[in-house]
Design a protein around this motif. Structure first.
Motif, PDB file in Angstrom:
ATOM      1  N   TRP A  92      47.812  30.417  41.484  1.00  0.00           N
ATOM      2  CA  TRP A  92      47.654  31.260  40.297  1.00  0.00           C
ATOM      3  C   TRP A  92      46.722  30.591  39.294  1.00  0.00           C
ATOM      4  N   GLU A  93      46.889  29.273  39.086  1.00  0.00           N
ATOM      5  CA  GLU A  93      46.051  28.551  38.126  1.00  0.00           C
ATOM      6  C   GLU A  93      44.593  28.614  38.533  1.00  0.00           C
ATOM      7  N   GLU A  94      44.327  28.443  39.832  1.00  0.00           N
ATOM      8  CA  GLU A  94      42.944  28.528  40.314  1.00  0.00           C
ATOM      9  C   GLU A  94      42.370  29.917  40.063  1.00  0.00           C
ATOM     10  N   ARG A  95      43.156  30.939  40.302  1.00  0.00           N
ATOM     11  CA  ARG A  95      42.691  32.311  40.083  1.00  0.00           C
ATOM     12  C   ARG A  95      42.474  32.598  38.609  1.00  0.00           C
ATOM     13  N   PHE A  96      43.331  32.083  37.756  1.00  0.00           N
ATOM     14  CA  PHE A  96      43.147  32.275  36.321  1.00  0.00           C
ATOM     15  C   PHE A  96      41.900  31.546  35.839  1.00  0.00           C
ATOM     16  N   GLU A  97      41.619  30.369  36.399  1.00  0.00           N
ATOM     17  CA  GLU A  97      40.401  29.661  36.032  1.00  0.00           C
ATOM     18  C   GLU A  97      39.173  30.466  36.445  1.00  0.00           C
ATOM     19  N   LEU A  98      39.204  31.058  37.637  1.00  0.00           N
ATOM     20  CA  LEU A  98      38.095  31.917  38.059  1.00  0.00           C
ATOM     21  C   LEU A  98      37.954  33.124  37.138  1.00  0.00           C
ATOM     22  N   LEU A  99      39.062  33.712  36.765  1.00  0.00           N
ATOM     23  CA  LEU A  99      39.029  34.852  35.856  1.00  0.00           C
ATOM     24  C   LEU A  99      38.447  34.443  34.508  1.00  0.00           C
ATOM     25  N   ASP A 100      38.827  33.272  34.009  1.00  0.00           N
ATOM     26  CA  ASP A 100      38.256  32.777  32.758  1.00  0.00           C
ATOM     27  C   ASP A 100      36.741  32.654  32.862  1.00  0.00           C
ATOM     28  N   SER A 101      36.250  32.154  33.992  1.00  0.00           N
ATOM     29  CA  SER A 101      34.802  32.025  34.195  1.00  0.00           C
ATOM     30  C   SER A 101      34.127  33.386  34.170  1.00  0.00           C
ATOM     31  N   VAL A 102      34.735  34.351  34.846  1.00  0.00           N
ATOM     32  CA  VAL A 102      34.170  35.700  34.866  1.00  0.00           C
ATOM     33  C   VAL A 102      34.148  36.279  33.457  1.00  0.00           C
ATOM     34  N   LEU A 103      35.231  36.098  32.717  1.00  0.00           N
ATOM     35  CA  LEU A 103      35.289  36.618  31.351  1.00  0.00           C
ATOM     36  C   LEU A 103      34.264  35.941  30.449  1.00  0.00           C
ATOM     37  N   GLU A 104      34.060  34.643  30.623  1.00  0.00           N
ATOM     38  CA  GLU A 104      33.032  33.943  29.842  1.00  0.00           C
ATOM     39  C   GLU A 104      31.652  34.479  30.178  1.00  0.00           C
ATOM     40  N   ASP A 105      31.399  34.737  31.455  1.00  0.00           N
ATOM     41  CA  ASP A 105      30.114  35.314  31.858  1.00  0.00           C
ATOM     42  C   ASP A 105      29.930  36.702  31.258  1.00  0.00           C
ATOM     43  N   LEU A 106      30.991  37.487  31.245  1.00  0.00           N
ATOM     44  CA  LEU A 106      30.910  38.835  30.686  1.00  0.00           C
ATOM     45  C   LEU A 106      30.675  38.806  29.177  1.00  0.00           C
ATOM     46  N   GLU A 107      31.207  37.801  28.503  1.00  0.00           N
ATOM     47  CA  GLU A 107      30.971  37.672  27.064  1.00  0.00           C
ATOM     48  C   GLU A 107      29.490  37.489  26.778  1.00  0.00           C
ATOM     49  N   ASP A 119      24.807  39.526  18.358  1.00  0.00           N
ATOM     50  CA  ASP A 119      24.141  38.482  17.576  1.00  0.00           C
ATOM     51  C   ASP A 119      24.555  37.114  18.064  1.00  0.00           C
ATOM     52  N   HIS A 120      25.821  36.988  18.417  1.00  0.00           N
ATOM     53  CA  HIS A 120      26.348  35.723  18.910  1.00  0.00           C
ATOM     54  C   HIS A 120      25.601  35.300  20.166  1.00  0.00           C
ATOM     55  N   ASP A 121      25.353  36.247  21.070  1.00  0.00           N
ATOM     56  CA  ASP A 121      24.660  35.927  22.313  1.00  0.00           C
ATOM     57  C   ASP A 121      23.202  35.559  22.053  1.00  0.00           C
ATOM     58  N   ARG A 122      22.528  36.293  21.161  1.00  0.00           N
ATOM     59  CA  ARG A 122      21.125  35.974  20.864  1.00  0.00           C
ATOM     60  C   ARG A 122      21.035  34.582  20.287  1.00  0.00           C
ATOM     61  N   HIS A 123      21.942  34.227  19.413  1.00  0.00           N
ATOM     62  CA  HIS A 123      21.929  32.908  18.799  1.00  0.00           C
ATOM     63  C   HIS A 123      22.171  31.830  19.845  1.00  0.00           C
ATOM     64  N   ASP A 124      23.136  32.070  20.735  1.00  0.00           N
ATOM     65  CA  ASP A 124      23.472  31.078  21.751  1.00  0.00           C
ATOM     66  C   ASP A 124      22.329  30.856  22.726  1.00  0.00           C
ATOM     67  N   HIS A 125      21.499  31.873  22.970  1.00  0.00           N
ATOM     68  CA  HIS A 125      20.446  31.751  23.969  1.00  0.00           C
ATOM     69  C   HIS A 125      19.084  31.472  23.354  1.00  0.00           C
ATOM     70  N   GLY A 126      19.026  31.193  22.066  1.00  0.00           N
ATOM     71  CA  GLY A 126      17.759  30.847  21.449  1.00  0.00           C
ATOM     72  C   GLY A 126      16.930  32.065  21.084  1.00  0.00           C
ATOM     73  N   HIS A 127      17.473  33.247  21.132  1.00  0.00           N
ATOM     74  CA  HIS A 127      16.750  34.446  20.756  1.00  0.00           C
ATOM     75  C   HIS A 127      16.870  34.639  19.253  1.00  0.00           C
ATOM     76  N   GLY A 128      15.981  35.367  18.692  1.00  0.00           N
ATOM     77  CA  GLY A 128      16.125  35.708  17.286  1.00  0.00           C
ATOM     78  C   GLY A 128      14.967  35.193  16.490  1.00  0.00           C
ATOM     79  N   GLU A 129      15.039  35.463  15.204  1.00  0.00           N
ATOM     80  CA  GLU A 129      13.915  35.208  14.318  1.00  0.00           C
ATOM     81  C   GLU A 129      13.654  33.743  14.081  1.00  0.00           C
ATOM     82  N   GLY A 130      14.627  32.905  13.972  1.00  0.00           N
ATOM     83  CA  GLY A 130      14.412  31.515  13.590  1.00  0.00           C
ATOM     84  C   GLY A 130      14.060  30.601  14.740  1.00  0.00           C
ATOM     85  N   ASP A 131      13.786  31.103  15.922  1.00  0.00           N
ATOM     86  CA  ASP A 131      13.533  30.267  17.088  1.00  0.00           C
ATOM     87  C   ASP A 131      12.091  29.780  17.072  1.00  0.00           C
ATOM     88  N   PRO A 132      11.849  28.457  16.893  1.00  0.00           N
ATOM     89  CA  PRO A 132      10.482  27.936  16.818  1.00  0.00           C
ATOM     90  C   PRO A 132       9.707  28.124  18.125  1.00  0.00           C
TER      91      PRO A 132
END
Length: 135
Positions: A92-107, A119-132
């Motif tokens: 169960w723990e292994e499956r929950f860890e896999l589910l957590d990974s999938v949910l993180e990917d979906l986020e 906005d959170h995703d753009r900021h995390d990936h370097g997208h947006g106005e302030g990116d040099p």
């Protein structure tokens, strides 16, 4: 294949729901039969029969206290059940860890309500106005 006798196997003994109810009550402490009868809403002969089975597999201990007999849980006798369930817990723990990974990917994907990255995703990936780097 013949089934193991209820009185020789803790798995069979606790398969009966009323016996599990008795164990649940006894997990809270020692009780005489009359208290168990009252708490469980069962007849005294039925409670005594179930206690006998639980005693024979070692899941319940009894001690004399004057004219009363007090019954208590012997958790050690339930260890084989715990050990057996524990192997599934790892799965169960292994499956929950896999589910957590999938949910993180979906986020990190687009917001289904807007069809755009958050906005959170753009900021995390370097997208947006302030990116040099202008990504």
């Amino acid at each position: 294949m013949a089934r193991a006798a209820t009185t020789t196997d803790v798995f069979n003994a606790v398969a009966e729901p009323r016996r599990r109810e008795i164990l649940d009550v006894l997990a809270g402490g020692e009780f005489p039969v009359n208290d168990l009868v009252r708490l469980l809403g069962m007849g005294q002969p039925q409670v005594s029969k179930h206690l006998r089975v639980l005693r024979e597999v070692g899941a319940v201990d009894v001690r004399d206290d004057g004219r009363r007999r007090l019954y208590r849980l012997n958790g050690g006798a339930l260890k084989p059940i715990h050990d057996w369930v524990r192997q599934f817990e790892r799965s169960w723990e292994e499956r929950f860890e896999l589910l957590d990974s999938v949910l993180e990917d979906l986020e990190g994907t687009e917001d289904p309500s807007t069809g755009k990255e958050s906005d959170h995703d753009r900021h995390d990936h370097g997208h947006g106005e302030g990116d040099p780097a202008g990504r």
